[in-house]
Write an enzyme that holds these catalytic residues in place. Structure first.
Site, PDB file in Angstrom:
ATOM      1  N   ASP A 103      71.380 -26.049  -8.571  1.00  0.00           N
ATOM      2  CA  ASP A 103      70.141 -26.120  -9.352  1.00  0.00           C
ATOM      3  C   ASP A 103      69.685 -27.551  -9.620  1.00  0.00           C
ATOM      4  O   ASP A 103      68.559 -27.770 -10.056  1.00  0.00           O
ATOM      5  CB  ASP A 103      70.337 -25.377 -10.678  1.00  0.00           C
ATOM      6  CG  ASP A 103      70.438 -23.879 -10.433  1.00  0.00           C
ATOM      7  OD1 ASP A 103      71.494 -23.294 -10.714  1.00  0.00           O
ATOM      8  OD2 ASP A 103      69.464 -23.317  -9.905  1.00  0.00           O
ATOM      9  N   HIS A 119      80.109 -26.220 -12.521  1.00  0.00           N
ATOM     10  CA  HIS A 119      80.106 -24.916 -11.842  1.00  0.00           C
ATOM     11  C   HIS A 119      81.451 -24.247 -12.090  1.00  0.00           C
ATOM     12  O   HIS A 119      82.474 -24.894 -12.109  1.00  0.00           O
ATOM     13  CB  HIS A 119      79.888 -25.093 -10.330  1.00  0.00           C
ATOM     14  CG  HIS A 119      79.437 -23.842  -9.646  1.00  0.00           C
ATOM     15  ND1 HIS A 119      80.309 -22.854  -9.281  1.00  0.00           N
ATOM     16  CD2 HIS A 119      78.205 -23.421  -9.307  1.00  0.00           C
ATOM     17  CE1 HIS A 119      79.627 -21.865  -8.712  1.00  0.00           C
ATOM     18  NE2 HIS A 119      78.347 -22.179  -8.721  1.00  0.00           N
TER      19      HIS A 119
HETATM   20  C1  SDX Z   1      74.283 -21.230 -10.892  1.00  0.00           C
HETATM   21  O1  SDX Z   1      78.437 -18.640 -10.415  1.00  0.00           O
HETATM   22  C2  SDX Z   1      77.645 -19.023  -9.498  1.00  0.00           C
HETATM   23  O2  SDX Z   1      77.972 -18.999  -8.328  1.00  0.00           O
HETATM   24  C3  SDX Z   1      76.264 -19.440  -9.969  1.00  0.00           C
HETATM   25  C4  SDX Z   1      75.350 -20.060  -8.926  1.00  0.00           C
HETATM   26  C5  SDX Z   1      74.916 -19.046  -7.890  1.00  0.00           C
HETATM   27  O3  SDX Z   1      74.583 -19.437  -6.756  1.00  0.00           O
HETATM   28  O4  SDX Z   1      74.797 -17.844  -8.254  1.00  0.00           O
HETATM   29  O5  SDX Z   1      76.013 -21.120  -8.269  1.00  0.00           O
HETATM   30  C6  SDX Z   1      74.054 -20.601  -9.548  1.00  0.00           C
HETATM   31  O6  SDX Z   1      74.164 -20.560 -11.876  1.00  0.00           O
HETATM   32  C7  SDX Z   1      74.705 -22.666 -10.950  1.00  0.00           C
HETATM   33  C8  SDX Z   1      74.996 -23.160 -12.422  1.00  0.00           C
HETATM   34  C9  SDX Z   1      73.653 -23.509 -13.084  1.00  0.00           C
HETATM   35  N1  SDX Z   1      73.857 -23.792 -14.500  1.00  0.00           N
HETATM   36  C10 SDX Z   1      73.761 -25.044 -14.991  1.00  0.00           C
HETATM   37  O7  SDX Z   1      73.563 -26.034 -14.320  1.00  0.00           O
HETATM   38  C11 SDX Z   1      73.917 -25.133 -16.511  1.00  0.00           C
HETATM   39  C12 SDX Z   1      74.779 -26.339 -16.896  1.00  0.00           C
HETATM   40  N2  SDX Z   1      76.182 -26.063 -16.494  1.00  0.00           N
HETATM   41  C13 SDX Z   1      77.054 -25.486 -17.482  1.00  0.00           C
HETATM   42  O8  SDX Z   1      76.486 -24.776 -18.513  1.00  0.00           O
HETATM   43  C14 SDX Z   1      78.366 -24.974 -16.898  1.00  0.00           C
HETATM   44  O9  SDX Z   1      78.867 -25.961 -16.096  1.00  0.00           O
HETATM   45  C15 SDX Z   1      78.353 -23.663 -16.134  1.00  0.00           C
HETATM   46  C16 SDX Z   1      77.694 -22.571 -16.894  1.00  0.00           C
HETATM   47  C17 SDX Z   1      77.676 -23.823 -14.823  1.00  0.00           C
HETATM   48  C18 SDX Z   1      79.817 -23.265 -15.870  1.00  0.00           C
HETATM   49  O10 SDX Z   1      80.385 -22.949 -17.097  1.00  0.00           O
HETATM   50  P1  SDX Z   1      81.965 -22.717 -17.243  1.00  0.00           P
HETATM   51  O11 SDX Z   1      82.602 -22.520 -15.921  1.00  0.00           O
HETATM   52  O12 SDX Z   1      82.158 -21.681 -18.293  1.00  0.00           O
HETATM   53  O13 SDX Z   1      82.465 -24.129 -17.732  1.00  0.00           O
HETATM   54  P2  SDX Z   1      82.685 -24.496 -19.266  1.00  0.00           P
HETATM   55  O14 SDX Z   1      81.430 -24.218 -20.015  1.00  0.00           O
HETATM   56  O15 SDX Z   1      83.943 -23.854 -19.724  1.00  0.00           O
HETATM   57  O16 SDX Z   1      82.864 -26.078 -19.157  1.00  0.00           O
HETATM   58  C19 SDX Z   1      84.140 -26.666 -18.918  1.00  0.00           C
HETATM   59  C20 SDX Z   1      84.070 -28.040 -19.570  1.00  0.00           C
HETATM   60  C21 SDX Z   1      83.684 -27.959 -21.063  1.00  0.00           C
HETATM   61  O17 SDX Z   1      84.210 -29.103 -21.702  1.00  0.00           O
HETATM   62  P3  SDX Z   1      85.661 -28.944 -22.509  1.00  0.00           P
HETATM   63  O18 SDX Z   1      85.463 -27.816 -23.498  1.00  0.00           O
HETATM   64  O19 SDX Z   1      86.687 -28.650 -21.429  1.00  0.00           O
HETATM   65  O20 SDX Z   1      85.834 -30.300 -23.154  1.00  0.00           O
HETATM   66  O21 SDX Z   1      83.030 -28.815 -18.946  1.00  0.00           O
HETATM   67  C22 SDX Z   1      82.017 -29.100 -19.907  1.00  0.00           C
HETATM   68  C23 SDX Z   1      82.181 -28.099 -21.018  1.00  0.00           C
HETATM   69  O22 SDX Z   1      81.686 -28.622 -22.258  1.00  0.00           O
HETATM   70  N3  SDX Z   1      80.732 -28.912 -19.207  1.00  0.00           N
HETATM   71  C24 SDX Z   1      79.674 -29.702 -19.344  1.00  0.00           C
HETATM   72  C25 SDX Z   1      78.708 -29.176 -18.465  1.00  0.00           C
HETATM   73  N4  SDX Z   1      79.203 -28.113 -17.846  1.00  0.00           N
HETATM   74  C26 SDX Z   1      80.459 -27.945 -18.314  1.00  0.00           C
HETATM   75  N5  SDX Z   1      79.454 -30.790 -20.113  1.00  0.00           N
HETATM   76  C27 SDX Z   1      78.217 -31.356 -19.986  1.00  0.00           C
HETATM   77  N6  SDX Z   1      77.237 -30.909 -19.164  1.00  0.00           N
HETATM   78  C28 SDX Z   1      77.451 -29.832 -18.381  1.00  0.00           C
HETATM   79  N7  SDX Z   1      76.495 -29.387 -17.576  1.00  0.00           N
END
Ligand code: SDX
Length: 429
Positions: A364, A307
């Site tokens: 989620d 998140h």
């Molecule tokens: C919602 O914003 C809100 O408030 C949203 C929400 C709401 O109520 O409106 O809470 C609802 O949208 C919840 C999120 C649902 N999405 C998912 O579950 C999709 C999977 N999660 C990711 O795609 C990600 O964690 C996000 C999109 C939720 C957040 O993305 P960020 O903040 O841009 O984080 P990032 O992509 O920069 O990740 C940081 C690191 C990265 O690794 P490094 O490059 O630092 O090595 O964490 C890793 C990412 O690769 N990472 C994950 C991961 N999520 C982040 N690695 C594996 N699996 C994951 N799910």
């Protein structure tokens, strides 16, 4: 305003005021940064950028805190109805008995949609995604209510418009599902609760009246409360940006529905179930999926994890996980996908990759499992998220206007070709 922040560029120092919110969050007011320094900030994804001051929702990502108008999500989830929470988010205070009764009646009378609008549903292909139908139909609803095109943000008229949207989003969602399933639509029943009416419109058949079970009614209520607002998430920011051009409320929330559809946002609740089903079907060990999620060369991610704001647990995920267990117990059911989900969470809690990146289950991860247990079809999960988020979208749209916010128009840094001149095709290589 509080402390001064100083930025030094090319040896020259510039002072900017800072601001501290009621919960101690601090910001640097850089509204005039470009005017005085000629520079802009760069923050793709807006991870360090505040777009507004807001009184609606407080999220403390480090401590897993979520409050709507100051009330903890745990208390609202346990003790309030979704309609009460919608009123709180819209008007800033919990309703008294009379206010709640009037609000409920407003929502009740607005449930039906114009018969001409119903015809649009029958023209859609059965494969049409309900979220796409919802976004389109919310725009179309306003065509039958010209009075809402110039929605004031205060007074009785705003209240009527907000209630109309809260009510019709539920009707349109159920009609979209019935159409996509090739089933006849069910007209709303004014004698049912907000959630009961939705379940009736979704599942009643001409010859079998759907009996709303209190367990399922409570589960839907809880789901909607947990999704009612979440400060400046992708879809709410979309609603505010679209509304800042003075687009009407219906077009603004229709844009919010489109933003919510993405699998990184509201679409994640569907992606989680599909991921868990793949894991179950493949029979591969969980470690195989965890290793793929960690592999930068593999685009696979653990859906429902991570998140932008919560760097500790998402309080909503905790509430949902507990409630899924309760509903399964009450219905005397088991769900293998829930067992896989819990095991997956256990694995990640011990894995350095997830620990270092503060990746925990978000709203989620368990929300889809709750909907699955109570029989909501997979293609309706994100639609329910949209129904839940409607009070938040409306309230943020109103707050943006109340604060007389300027049209949203970010800047950029251009990195394309420098000046060059047109060449006739005969002169091109
Ligand atoms: C919602 O914003 C809100 O408030 C949203 C929400 C709401 O109520 O409106 O809470 C609802 O949208 C919840 C999120 C649902 N999405 C998912 O579950 C999709 C999977 N999660 C990711 O795609 C990600 O964690 C996000 C999109 C939720 C957040 O993305 P960020 O903040 O841009 O984080 P990032 O992509 O920069 O990740 C940081 C690191 C990265 O690794 P490094 O490059 O630092 O090595 O964490 C890793 C990412 O690769 N990472 C994950 C991961 N999520 C982040 N690695 C594996 N699996 C994951 N799910």
């Amino acid at each position: 305003m509080d402390e001064i922040a100083t930025i030094t560029i090319d040896g020259k120092s510039y002072n900017f005021e800072t601001f501290v919110g009621t919960e101690g969050e601090r910001c640097i007011d850089i509204q005039h940064l470009r005017d005085v320094t000629g520079c802009i900030t760069l923050d793709p994804g807006f991870g360090s950028t505040g777009s507004c001051l807001s009184n609606i929702t407080f999220v403390d990502g480090a401590n897993g805190i979520l409050r709507y108008r100051g009330y903890p999500i745990e208390e609202l989830a346990e003790r309030a109805s979704f309609v009460e929470v919608a009123y709180l988010i819209l008007y800033g205070e919990l309703p008294n008995r009379t206010q709640l009764l009037n609000f409920r009646n407003q929502i009740r009378v607005h449930a039906p949609i114009h018969t001409n609008l119903e015809h649009h549903f029958s023209g859609l292909p059965h494969t049409a995604p309900p979220m796409a139908i919802l976004s389109a139909m919310l725009n179309l609803v306003s065509c039958f209510h010209p009075e809402v095109l110039e929605v004031p943000t205060t007074g009785e008229e705003f209240g009527q418009t907000a209630s109309l949207l809260l009510s019709k989003v539920r009707t349109v969602a159920a009609f979209a599902y019935r159409t996509a399933s090739g089933k006849p639509i069910n007209q709303p029943n004014p004698n049912l609760t907000y959630c009961g009416n939705f379940l009736h419109m979704m599942f009643s058949d001409p010859y079998v009246e759907y009996k709303v079970s209190p367990i399922i009614d409570k589960a839907i209520n809880l789901f909607l409360i947990l999704h009612a607002d979440h400060e400046q998430n992708c879809s709410t920011t979309t609603v505010r940006v679209v509304g800042s051009s003075r687009a009407n409320l219906f077009s603004s929330v229709a844009a919010g529905v489109s933003a919510l559809m993405g699998p990184l946002h509201g679409g994640a609740n569907v992606a989680v179930i599909e991921m868990l089903q793949d894991i179950k079907r493949s029979g591969k060990p969980l470690q195989y999926y965890i290793d793929r999620a960690k592999d930068k060369k593999d685009e696979f991610r653990l859906m429902g994890f991570g998140h932008r704001v919560y760097k500790n647990f998402d309080p909503r995920a905790r509430i949902l996980k507990k409630h899924v267990d309760e509903v399964l117990g009450a219905l005397n059911l088991k769900d293998e996908l829930l067992d896989i989900a819990k095991e997956l969470e256990e694995h990640t809690l011990k894995d350095q990759y997830f620990i270092e990146r503060n990746l925990y289950p978000n709203v989620d991860f368990y929300s889809g499992l709750l909907l699955r247990v109570i029989g909501i079809p997979l293609n309706m999960y994100t639609v329910l998220f949209a129904i839940g988020r409607m009070p938040g979208w409306i309230s943020h749209w109103k707050e943006m206007h109340d604060h007389q916010q300027r049209i949203s128009r970010p800047r950029q840094i251009y990195t394309g070709p420098i000046l060059r001149h047109f060449q006739q095709i005969s002169d091109r290589l």
